[in-house]
Design an enzyme around this catalytic site. Structure first.
Site, PDB file in Angstrom:
ATOM      1  N   SER A   1      46.469 -18.547 -30.235  1.00 53.35           N
ATOM      2  CA  SER A   1      45.588 -17.950 -29.234  1.00 53.35           C
ATOM      3  C   SER A   1      44.190 -17.776 -29.794  1.00 53.35           C
ATOM      4  CB  SER A   1      46.168 -16.574 -28.871  1.00 53.35           C
ATOM      5  OG  SER A   1      45.231 -15.812 -28.164  1.00 53.35           O
TER       6      SER A   1
ATOM      7  N   TYR B   1      49.721  -7.643 -31.177  1.00 56.14           N
ATOM      8  CA  TYR B   1      49.969  -8.974 -30.609  1.00 56.14           C
ATOM      9  C   TYR B   1      49.170 -10.030 -31.374  1.00 56.14           C
ATOM     10  CZ  TYR B   1      49.396 -13.073 -27.727  1.00 56.14           C
ATOM     11  OH  TYR B   1      49.325 -14.390 -27.315  1.00 56.14           O
TER      12      TYR B   1
ATOM     13  N   LYS C   1      50.259 -13.420 -33.932  1.00 62.56           N
ATOM     14  CA  LYS C   1      49.780 -14.816 -33.863  1.00 62.56           C
ATOM     15  C   LYS C   1      49.208 -15.240 -35.213  1.00 62.56           C
ATOM     16  CE  LYS C   1      50.979 -15.697 -29.755  1.00 62.56           C
ATOM     17  NZ  LYS C   1      52.107 -16.586 -29.551  1.00 62.56           N
TER      18      LYS C   1
HETATM   19  P1  NAD Z   1      55.446 -16.149 -20.788  1.00 62.68           P
HETATM   20  O1  NAD Z   1      55.831 -14.752 -21.065  1.00 62.68           O
HETATM   21  O2  NAD Z   1      55.377 -16.606 -19.391  1.00 62.68           O
HETATM   22  O3  NAD Z   1      56.381 -17.153 -21.608  1.00 62.68           O
HETATM   23  C1  NAD Z   1      56.985 -16.805 -22.837  1.00 62.68           C
HETATM   24  C2  NAD Z   1      58.480 -17.029 -22.684  1.00 62.68           C
HETATM   25  O4  NAD Z   1      59.139 -16.703 -23.923  1.00 62.68           O
HETATM   26  C3  NAD Z   1      59.104 -16.174 -21.595  1.00 62.68           C
HETATM   27  O5  NAD Z   1      59.823 -17.003 -20.711  1.00 62.68           O
HETATM   28  C4  NAD Z   1      60.035 -15.224 -22.356  1.00 62.68           C
HETATM   29  O6  NAD Z   1      61.175 -14.895 -21.598  1.00 62.68           O
HETATM   30  C5  NAD Z   1      60.346 -16.039 -23.586  1.00 62.68           C
HETATM   31  N1  NAD Z   1      60.725 -15.252 -24.790  1.00 62.68           N
HETATM   32  C6  NAD Z   1      60.073 -14.206 -25.324  1.00 62.68           C
HETATM   33  N2  NAD Z   1      60.713 -13.773 -26.428  1.00 62.68           N
HETATM   34  C7  NAD Z   1      61.785 -14.584 -26.608  1.00 62.68           C
HETATM   35  C8  NAD Z   1      62.833 -14.646 -27.562  1.00 62.68           C
HETATM   36  N3  NAD Z   1      62.920 -13.770 -28.567  1.00 62.68           N
HETATM   37  N4  NAD Z   1      63.774 -15.604 -27.440  1.00 62.68           N
HETATM   38  C9  NAD Z   1      63.705 -16.503 -26.420  1.00 62.68           C
HETATM   39  N5  NAD Z   1      62.756 -16.482 -25.470  1.00 62.68           N
HETATM   40  C10 NAD Z   1      61.801 -15.536 -25.570  1.00 62.68           C
HETATM   41  O7  NAD Z   1      54.029 -16.387 -21.517  1.00 62.68           O
HETATM   42  P2  NAD Z   1      53.053 -17.641 -21.477  1.00 62.68           P
HETATM   43  O8  NAD Z   1      51.787 -17.194 -20.878  1.00 62.68           O
HETATM   44  O9  NAD Z   1      53.740 -18.838 -20.941  1.00 62.68           O
HETATM   45  O10 NAD Z   1      52.786 -17.819 -23.035  1.00 62.68           O
HETATM   46  C11 NAD Z   1      53.488 -18.750 -23.834  1.00 62.68           C
HETATM   47  C12 NAD Z   1      53.005 -18.604 -25.257  1.00 62.68           C
HETATM   48  O11 NAD Z   1      51.603 -18.821 -25.315  1.00 62.68           O
HETATM   49  C13 NAD Z   1      53.236 -17.221 -25.864  1.00 62.68           C
HETATM   50  O12 NAD Z   1      53.597 -17.374 -27.215  1.00 62.68           O
HETATM   51  C14 NAD Z   1      51.877 -16.563 -25.750  1.00 62.68           C
HETATM   52  O13 NAD Z   1      51.680 -15.586 -26.748  1.00 62.68           O
HETATM   53  C15 NAD Z   1      50.960 -17.748 -25.961  1.00 62.68           C
HETATM   54  N6  NAD Z   1      49.623 -17.552 -25.372  1.00 62.68           N
HETATM   55  C16 NAD Z   1      49.510 -17.185 -24.058  1.00 62.68           C
HETATM   56  C17 NAD Z   1      48.262 -16.959 -23.509  1.00 62.68           C
HETATM   57  C18 NAD Z   1      48.114 -16.488 -22.088  1.00 62.68           C
HETATM   58  O14 NAD Z   1      47.087 -15.881 -21.785  1.00 62.68           O
HETATM   59  N7  NAD Z   1      49.066 -16.741 -21.198  1.00 62.68           N
HETATM   60  C19 NAD Z   1      47.115 -17.160 -24.293  1.00 62.68           C
HETATM   61  C20 NAD Z   1      47.261 -17.568 -25.614  1.00 62.68           C
HETATM   62  C21 NAD Z   1      48.533 -17.754 -26.150  1.00 62.68           C
HETATM   63  C1  WQD Z   2      39.515 -11.516 -19.013  1.00 61.68           C
HETATM   64  C2  WQD Z   2      38.265 -10.758 -18.588  1.00 61.68           C
HETATM   65  C3  WQD Z   2      38.413  -8.393 -18.992  1.00 61.68           C
HETATM   66  C4  WQD Z   2      41.625  -7.645 -16.109  1.00 61.68           C
HETATM   67  C5  WQD Z   2      43.893 -11.818 -23.125  1.00 61.68           C
HETATM   68  C6  WQD Z   2      44.454 -11.621 -24.504  1.00 61.68           C
HETATM   69  C7  WQD Z   2      44.339 -12.892 -25.292  1.00 61.68           C
HETATM   70  C8  WQD Z   2      44.968 -14.062 -24.537  1.00 61.68           C
HETATM   71  C9  WQD Z   2      44.476 -14.156 -23.154  1.00 61.68           C
HETATM   72  C10 WQD Z   2      47.225 -14.313 -25.249  1.00 61.68           C
HETATM   73  C11 WQD Z   2      37.844  -9.678 -19.593  1.00 61.68           C
HETATM   74  C12 WQD Z   2      38.318  -8.680 -17.507  1.00 61.68           C
HETATM   75  C13 WQD Z   2      40.658  -8.253 -16.878  1.00 61.68           C
HETATM   76  C14 WQD Z   2      41.234  -6.718 -15.103  1.00 61.68           C
HETATM   77  C15 WQD Z   2      38.937  -7.104 -15.705  1.00 61.68           C
HETATM   78  N1  WQD Z   2      46.391 -13.916 -24.419  1.00 61.68           N
HETATM   79  N2  WQD Z   2      39.340  -7.990 -16.687  1.00 61.68           N
HETATM   80  N3  WQD Z   2      39.891  -6.496 -14.935  1.00 61.68           N
HETATM   81  O1  WQD Z   2      41.290 -10.143 -22.553  1.00 61.68           O
HETATM   82  O2  WQD Z   2      40.186 -12.432 -22.541  1.00 61.68           O
HETATM   83  O3  WQD Z   2      42.530 -12.191 -23.244  1.00 61.68           O
HETATM   84  O4  WQD Z   2      44.602 -12.888 -22.497  1.00 61.68           O
HETATM   85  O5  WQD Z   2      47.053 -14.778 -26.333  1.00 61.68           O
HETATM   86  O6  WQD Z   2      44.973 -12.653 -26.511  1.00 61.68           O
HETATM   87  O7  WQD Z   2      43.725 -10.578 -25.160  1.00 61.68           O
HETATM   88  O8  WQD Z   2      41.986 -11.918 -20.878  1.00 61.68           O
HETATM   89  O9  WQD Z   2      42.514 -11.943 -18.479  1.00 61.68           O
HETATM   90  O10 WQD Z   2      42.875  -9.801 -19.789  1.00 61.68           O
HETATM   91  O11 WQD Z   2      40.545 -10.584 -19.328  1.00 61.68           O
HETATM   92  O12 WQD Z   2      37.754  -6.855 -15.531  1.00 61.68           O
HETATM   93  O13 WQD Z   2      42.049  -6.122 -14.406  1.00 61.68           O
HETATM   94  O14 WQD Z   2      38.547 -10.043 -17.376  1.00 61.68           O
HETATM   95  O15 WQD Z   2      37.678  -7.245 -19.342  1.00 61.68           O
HETATM   96  O16 WQD Z   2      36.446  -9.649 -19.599  1.00 61.68           O
HETATM   97  P1  WQD Z   2      41.400 -11.583 -22.341  1.00 61.68           P
HETATM   98  P2  WQD Z   2      42.082 -11.046 -19.567  1.00 61.68           P
END
Ligand code: NAD
Ligand code: WQD
Length: 336
Positions: A124, A148, A152
């Site tokens: 991330s 969190y 990562k």
């Molecule tokens: P998500 O929660 O929709 O998907 C993650 C999946 O992992 C879920 O289906 C959950 O049930 C499963 N899971 C969690 N712990 C588990 C375990 N111990 N064993 C088996 N399954 C398990 O989230 P997503 O948005 O699809 O994210 C996928 C990956 O990408 C995550 O690792 C997340 O940290 C990373 N990521 C997401 C974002 C974002 O904003 N969505 C941004 C950067 C990184």
């Molecule tokens: C985006 C913008 C908020 C919600 C997070 C995690 C990051 C990654 C992605 C996993 C910001 C604003 C948000 C709301 C708002 N996830 N906001 N009202 O914070 O960039 O990143 O998700 O790895 O690790 O930290 O994403 O979508 O929460 O926020 O004003 O109700 O929207 O302040 O500027 P963020 P976000």
């Protein structure tokens, strides 16, 4: 190619499964369904016309993982499984460390035992902490400000150590920026449990009438309109990045790190306006104080992924909003 997809029932995993299947790859999905529903995989089958092999397994259950690796021969693992809510991670850090870090260690130990040494990991942009400038390149210093983010960062370090210990490992660290949007069919999309933490699902739930108003966290940032700026990336483009990474890097051991973003930053209010235009629905919002831990601006330099993987994003914010709306309006309560 035969791929194990952990967390494949989730938001990004399900969209990636669609593309892997469309490329003719074989895959097995494991997920404990702690933050997802098996319905997403049924929809993946509808979209692709292919069967998805699914096992409900928690990565903490070593014996079940072992059984899986005994039953199938994998060429690579795409590792999405993990918990991802920043605020929750502050409240229950040990749960996050156990689930994300211990789960990954279990997975890697099992992979090593069965000689599967290619892993694509969902990292991330959070690992850049508060970057000194934008756009962010992969060589920027890393930092994490919440449990969190630390999971990562720790997992990235663990995977690098693994490569140092055994140069046969092929470690791909994909640092996602802000994934949004949904599959064009409207059949799969983001379905957060409870109150959404992220901006886009919050906006779309306001649009569909599930929430009263969006709270905009701060309008006093040093950005053009004062609200936070992020690099929103369409989940279908993001999924394509995984396919490219597999195609280009399979068999090339090493540690490969890529930013997956568009290189463009949009503010909260830009996203609200774009969503209103795409949906035709007015989004009620009010301005409130900054959310602790938020940064002003964050966007990627995605040049490395373009040069080395021949990957770039193709979908702009209009499409991100239109596809989110199609998914949300056709599935107002998500997969329920
Ligand atoms: P998500 O929660 O929709 O998907 C993650 C999946 O992992 C879920 O289906 C959950 O049930 C499963 N899971 C969690 N712990 C588990 C375990 N111990 N064993 C088996 N399954 C398990 O989230 P997503 O948005 O699809 O994210 C996928 C990956 O990408 C995550 O690792 C997340 O940290 C990373 N990521 C997401 C974002 C974002 O904003 N969505 C941004 C950067 C990184
Ligand atoms: C985006 C913008 C908020 C919600 C997070 C995690 C990051 C990654 C992605 C996993 C910001 C604003 C948000 C709301 C708002 N996830 N906001 N009202 O914070 O960039 O990143 O998700 O790895 O690790 O930290 O994403 O979508 O929460 O926020 O004003 O109700 O929207 O302040 O500027 P963020 P976000």
């Amino acid at each position: 190619m035969n791929i194990l997809v952990t967390g494949g029932a989730g938001y990004i995993g399900s969209h990636t499964c669609v593309q892997l299947l469309e490329k003719g790859m074989e895959l097995v999905v494991v997920d404990n369904l702690s933050n997802s529903s098996q319905e997403s995989l049924k929809r993946v089958e509808e979209i692709t016309g292919r069967k998805v092999i699914f096992h409900k397994i928690d990565l903490l259950e070593r014996d079940w993982l072992e059984a899986l690796f005994r039953d199938y021969e994998f060429d690579a693992v795409i590792h999405f499984a993990g918990l991802k809510a920043v605020g929750e991670s502050v409240k229950i850090p040990l749960h996050y460390y156990r689930n994300n870090v211990s789960g990954t260690i279990n997975l890697c130990e099992t992979m090593a035992k069965y000689d599967v040494k290619t892993i694509v990991f969902s990292s991330s942009a959070t690992v850049y902490g508060e970057p000194e400038k934008v756009p962010i390149t992969e060589d920027f210093p890393t930092a994490a400000y919440n449990p969190y983010g630390r999971t990562k960062l720790f997992i990235e370090e663990i995977l690098k150590d693994l490569y140092t210990s055994d140069n046969k490992w092929n470690v791909v660290l994909l640092r996602y920026f802000n994934p949004v949007g949904a599959h064009e069919s409207g059949k799969i999309g983001e379905d957060p449990k409870g109150i959404p933490n992220n901006l886009m699902p919050f906006i779309s739930q306001v649009a569909v009438g599930r929430r009263k108003e969006l709270v905009v966290f701060g309008n006093d940032y040093p950005t053009p309109d004062g609200t936070g700026v992020r690099d929103y990336i369409h989940v279908v483009d993001l999924a394509a990045g995984h396919v490219k990474a597999l195609e280009k890097l399979i068999g090339k051991s090493g540690v490969h790190i890529y930013n997956l973003g568009t290189g463009k930053g949009y503010s909260v209010l830009d996203m609200v306006k774009a969503f209103e235009k795409a949906s035709g629905v007015k989004i009620n919002y009010r301005i409130a104080a900054r959310r602790p831990g938020d940064i002003a601006e964050c966007y990627a330099d995605p040049g490395k992924a373009f040069r080395e993987l021949n990957w770039k994003t193709e979908r702009g914010i209009e499409k991100m909003c239109a596809d989110t709306w199609r998914w949300q309006s056709r599935n107002p309560n998500g997969y329920e």
